[in-house]
Scaffold this active site. Structure first.
Site, PDB file in Angstrom:
ATOM      1  N   ASN A  64     -14.084  77.920 -33.928  1.00  0.00           N
ATOM      2  CA  ASN A  64     -14.109  77.076 -34.615  1.00  0.00           C
ATOM      3  C   ASN A  64     -14.111  77.523 -36.194  1.00  0.00           C
ATOM      4  O   ASN A  64     -14.882  78.012 -36.742  1.00  0.00           O
ATOM      5  CB  ASN A  64     -15.579  76.359 -34.344  1.00  0.00           C
ATOM      6  CG  ASN A  64     -15.960  75.325 -35.009  1.00  0.00           C
ATOM      7  OD1 ASN A  64     -15.637  75.055 -36.326  1.00  0.00           O
ATOM      8  ND2 ASN A  64     -16.722  74.218 -34.168  1.00  0.00           N
TER       9      ASN A  64
ATOM     10  N   ASP B 224     -24.422  78.639 -30.622  1.00  0.00           N
ATOM     11  CA  ASP B 224     -24.237  77.808 -29.694  1.00  0.00           C
ATOM     12  C   ASP B 224     -24.995  76.587 -30.133  1.00  0.00           C
ATOM     13  O   ASP B 224     -26.217  76.873 -30.446  1.00  0.00           O
ATOM     14  CB  ASP B 224     -24.437  78.245 -28.203  1.00  0.00           C
ATOM     15  CG  ASP B 224     -23.713  77.114 -27.009  1.00  0.00           C
ATOM     16  OD1 ASP B 224     -22.681  77.319 -27.036  1.00  0.00           O
ATOM     17  OD2 ASP B 224     -24.656  76.574 -26.654  1.00  0.00           O
TER      18      ASP B 224
END
Length: 161
Positions: free
Chosen positions: A13, A69
């Protein structure tokens, strides 16, 4: 700039890498991006997902590293989607989440950001909870949920933009 230290950040990402560099580079820490195909366990405990990913990544890279996360839940939907966030944001559009809440008075959304560091000495995991609301109209940019979530930070509202 010469960096005194570096950290491997396991993610594909680019937004997360950019945020990590903004936080770490001024402190003299270089952030190295490492994309790995990891198995993401399904758990109702967000921290467990982050720790599992860190252990898998460390087994591959064999160097100190960081994983993150994010976990979100909607209390009015009994905590949905929880650990299934990644799948839901792939399957649902922003309007689908709005529709799911259309007959609910509670529009609260809760996020759990989890960061796990692992090296040969062990694991350190950190979590921070944020809450906000689901808005009635999509706005902003980003993934499905980022277009409809407003997060509250000490009496200020932050949109993902």
């Amino acid at each position: 700039m010469k960096y005194e230290k570096s950290v491997i950040f396991v993610t594909s990402n680019d937004r997360k890498i950019g945020e990590a560099k903004l936080a770490c580079n001024p402190a003299g820490i270089e952030v190295e991006k490492k994309g790995l195909d990891l198995i993401e366990i399904q758990s109702d405990i967000a921290k467990d997902v982050s720790i599992s990913k860190a252990k898998q990544a460390f087994g591959i890279v064999k160097k100190p590293l960081v994983v993150t996360d994010t976990f979100f839940s909607i209390p009015a939907l009994k905590g949905f989607p929880g650990a299934y966030m990644k799948q839901m944001t792939g399957w649902f559009e922003s309007d689908d989440f709005i529709l799911l809440l259309s007959n609910k008075s509670d529009k609260t959304i809760k996020f759990s950001e989890n960061i796990t560091f692992i090296d040969e000495r062990g694991i350190k995991s950190f979590s921070k909870e944020f809450s906000g609301i689901i808005v009635d109209t999509p706005r902003g940019t980003g993934n499905t949920i980022e277009n409809i979530a407003e997060l509250a930070f000490q009496n200020k509202i932050a949109l993902f933009v």
